[in-house]
Scaffold this active site. Structure first.
Site, PDB file in Angstrom:
ATOM      1  CG  HIS A  78      -0.457   0.267   2.530  1.00 56.35           C
ATOM      2  ND1 HIS A  78      -0.157  -0.727   3.435  1.00 56.35           N
ATOM      3  CD2 HIS A  78      -0.192   1.427   3.164  1.00 56.35           C
ATOM      4  CE1 HIS A  78       0.265  -0.198   4.562  1.00 56.35           C
ATOM      5  NE2 HIS A  78       0.261   1.116   4.423  1.00 56.35           N
TER       6      HIS A  78
ATOM      7  CG  ASP B 244       0.444  -4.097   2.896  1.00 58.28           C
ATOM      8  OD1 ASP B 244       0.921  -3.593   1.866  1.00 58.28           O
ATOM      9  OD2 ASP B 244      -0.304  -3.482   3.666  1.00 58.28           O
TER      10      ASP B 244
ATOM     11  CB  SER C 132       2.698   1.863   6.344  1.00 59.35           C
ATOM     12  OG  SER C 132       1.452   1.924   6.977  1.00 59.35           O
TER      13      SER C 132
END
Length: 713
Positions: A86, A222, A648
């Site tokens: 992402h 991810d 992230s």
């Protein structure tokens, strides 16, 4: 101004023994004094010098900020960079076309020559930091207005930047901490040639979609892989086919051992923003006013996009990144409302403020701190509704980037009329290029709906809209779709033919009356100039004193500054959620497996589909060296590390500093974590690095990428 009683340096010597390992986003330069012993007792096999050193290679040299908003790490001698899917989503979407849909299908370059260069992507390496609190405070005094204070700060910041940039080689950022009570500078080096090496298909990288976002259990691959390039001398450079892969100073070893519950885990990354020092008044405002407006406006924009995205794969590619960002914040803000309410966070803050009030009432504290809480309460009581108004407008601009871009474009055209012929030609070419990029990444019917729907929401829900918008609302009888269609039909900036027509017959009157530029300017002025300066000054001073007082009085147990996109370390352990929070039947609650992922599989579902090859490989048990010792392939696992947005893509490391996974999410039960740390429920959701390697090597057949890494059995 009095000297601070406690600075971060003195705190290193005075930190209480009850500071917990799991809570805290710590500065690397203080690990030796503040954290090293505790970390080693928890399982760290390294020294603080191994993690952060100015003079020697250390782990910090392998950690980068990714494109200004995420974290990534270097995992090979030739500059491989790994981060979340992402985090790379926008770059991958920008490289995709309907014919070559890398988001949907994935991509792995077979050679370095096949690595793809996005239009804009950079990584930032952290070089060093230092404390300049005394220097900054020496140019400030209590009699200054906030405007004077900020001017003095900026002057000194400019000097520090000049002293440390080495003629532009480095980016120097001076940041305030503890609400302007301490200051540190950070030296960085940016590398702007970053290319896509590979990404899994979206059904892997975004498995679970919005439904599973912030939820446990997760089964999301991810991750995405990039590479940093330099010029032939190893220096940062813009993209060139002559550039070479970076020769990394430091790269992470990758562990194949896997994790067990209670194993030590640490994370280095760039957490974006926390608000652990805020007052109860702030919490009440967000829960009752600010966040609900954000949720409603985000959902409005998402709905406007989705109907066009569902009708066309090409349109879906154009808006995929924007939609994903809005969806993430939409769920986050609703989760914040729910969590802050459930945990009675405002009430907990009020208990601390009651102690603060008693401390501030003491004779020796009264002059400096006596009015602090009253000033805070006054500010929030006067700005509650404004918080909602601003968020409706903030999402309007987020969903309609042309609305903010058109303002500088219009200024450029204002200068067009007084420019020389050569200057006019240059301006025309520059503006045409900029707008052409906008036309290519958007879809006009979707742009009209986004503009109309979010403008209507703001016009109907805000209690303080500009007079010009009131007139539009009355003139069009609330039909904002009709108004938006006319704006986009007439504006110089919304269609290539409109821009060309303008240059064929330049008119100052046409520019002055451009409907998009006019409304954008009105809304921008409203967004940027709604707060009373004296009221804001009063709040800034009160909040600064509040944080200082909470530290000086030791009422607050927080021993670290709020996150602000500077490099931090958090440490804890692999840890399951409490048994009463388990919502599925598996052997363990701290990891998920390929088998439990199959339990969510829904063929053709946009969120829970998976590659057919996955099923075949599972049936054949093709896990190879990436299987856990229990024979299964682990997908995701949990730790109790303290992270937030910006973490992230952060590397999750074991006690030897080896990569064991990538942080990619938090859990809904602890959604209030940006404001108050929940020692029982706070979790980081991690993609197991062995699943990442399996996806690259066994599934995608890109063994040459894995072969670059140093795998530790």
């Amino acid at each position: 101004m009095k000297k601070l009683i406690f600075s971060l340096f003195s705190l290193c010597l005075l930190a209480p023994s009850w500071v917990r390992a799991d809570e805290g986003m710590w500065f690397l330069m203080f690990l030796k004094r503040l954290n090293e012993r505790d970390m080693q007792q928890k399982g760290l096999k390294l020294s603080a010098e191994d993690i952060y050193s100015i003079n020697h290679n250390s782990l910090k040299n392998a950690i980068v900020q990714f494109n200004g908003g995420c974290t990534a790490s270097i995992i090979s001698p030739d500059g491989l960079v790994i981060t979340n899917h992402h985090c790379g989503y926008g770059a991958i979407a920008g490289l995709s076309t309907p014919e070559h849909n890398y988001l949907r299908d994935g991509y792995w370059a077979k050679t370095k020559a096949e690595e793809l260069s996005p239009k804009r992507l950079f990584v930032r390496f952290f070089v060093r930091m230092d404390n300049v609190t005394d220097r900054m405070l020496s140019v400030l005094n209590p009699s200054m207005t906030e405007e004077e204070r900020e001017a003095a700060i900026q002057t000194e910041i400019h000097k520090i930047q000049q002293e440390n940039s080495e003629g532009g080689k480095y980016v120097v950022s001076v940041r305030s901490f503890f609400q302007g009570n301490e200051f540190y500078y950070f030296v960085y080096q940016d590398f702007k040639d970053v290319r896509l090496v590979g990404t899994p298909p979206e059904s892997v990288g975004k498995f679970g979609g919005d439904t599973d976002n912030w939820e446990w259990p997760r089964h999301t691959g991810d991750f995405s892989v990039f590479r940093v390039y330099t010029d032939k001398n190893g220096n940062p450079a813009e993209y060139s086919p002559d550039n070479i892969p970076m020769k990394a100073q430091k790269y992470l070893d990758v562990s194949l051992k896997g994790v067990q519950e209670k194993d030590f885990a640490m994370i280095l990354g760039y957490p974006g923003r926390t608000n652990r020092w805020v007052s109860s008044y702030w919490v009440d405002q967000q829960v009752k006013y600010g966040y609900p407006a954000w949720v409603e406006a985000s959902k409005t924009a998402m709905d406007a996009m989705k109907k066009h995205m569902d009708a066309s794969n090409a349109v879906r590619l154009k808006y995929a990144s924007t939609y994903a960002g809005l969806a993430n914040y939409w769920k986050n803000r609703q989760g914040m409302i729910d969590a802050l309410t459930a945990h009675q966070t405002a009430d907990l803050k009020r208990k601390a403020e009651k102690k603060f009030a008693a401390w501030a009432a003491k004779a020796e504290n009264q002059a400096e701190y006596g009015s602090v809480l009253a000033d805070l309460a006054s500010y929030f009581s006067q700005t509650n509704q404004q918080a909602a108004n601003q968020n409706y407008l903030a999402i309007f601009f987020r969903a309609n980037p042309i609305a903010s871009q058109v303002i500088p474009y219009a200024r450029q055209l204002e200068a067009y009329f007084s420019s020389s012929d050569d200057q006019k030609q240059q301006l025309r070419e520059r503006l045409t290029r900029g707008l052409q990029a906008y036309y290519e990444r958007t879809y006009l019917p979707a742009e009209i709906d986004l503009f109309a729907d979010n403008l209507k929401l703001y016009a109907e829900k805000s209690t303080d809209i500009p007079q010009q918008l009131k007139q539009i609302k009355e003139q069009y009888q609330g039909d904002f779709k009709r108004y938006a269609a006319e704006v986009f039909a007439r504006s110089i900036f919304t269609k290539a033919e409109n821009l060309e027509n303008f240059f064929q017959n330049p008119s100052e009157e046409a520019l002055r009356n451009d409907p998009l530029a006019t409304m954008a300017k009105v809304l921008s002025d409203k967004y940027n100039h709604t707060e009373d300066e004296a009221l804001r000054d009063s709040y800034d001073k009160a909040f600064r004193k509040y944080v200082k007082g909470m530290r000086d009085s030791k009422i607050s147990r927080i021993q670290y500054p709020d996150a602000n996109s500077t490099l931090r370390l958090t440490y804890g352990s692999v840890k399951a959620l409490p048994k009463d929070k388990r919502n599925y039947d598996v052997k363990s609650n701290y990891y998920t497996t390929f088998e439990t992922m199959l339990g969510k599989y829904k063929p053709g579902d946009p969120e829970f589909d998976m590659p057919v090859k996955f099923l075949q490989m599972y049936n054949d048990k093709q896990f190879g060296r990436y299987a856990d010792k229990d024979g299964t392939l682990h997908i995701n696992f949990l730790t109790d590390n303290d992270i937030t947005g910006g973490n992230s893509g952060s590397p999750v490391l074991n006690g030897k500093g080896e990569l064991i996974g990538l942080a990619f999410d938090g859990n809904i039960e602890a959604m209030a974590g940006d404001v108050i740390f929940d020692e029982k429920l706070q979790r980081t959701i991690v993609v197991d690095i062995r699943y990442v390697l399996w996806c690259i090597d066994t599934y995608a057949g890109a063994k040459h990428v894995v072969d670059e890494m140093n795998l530790i059995p």
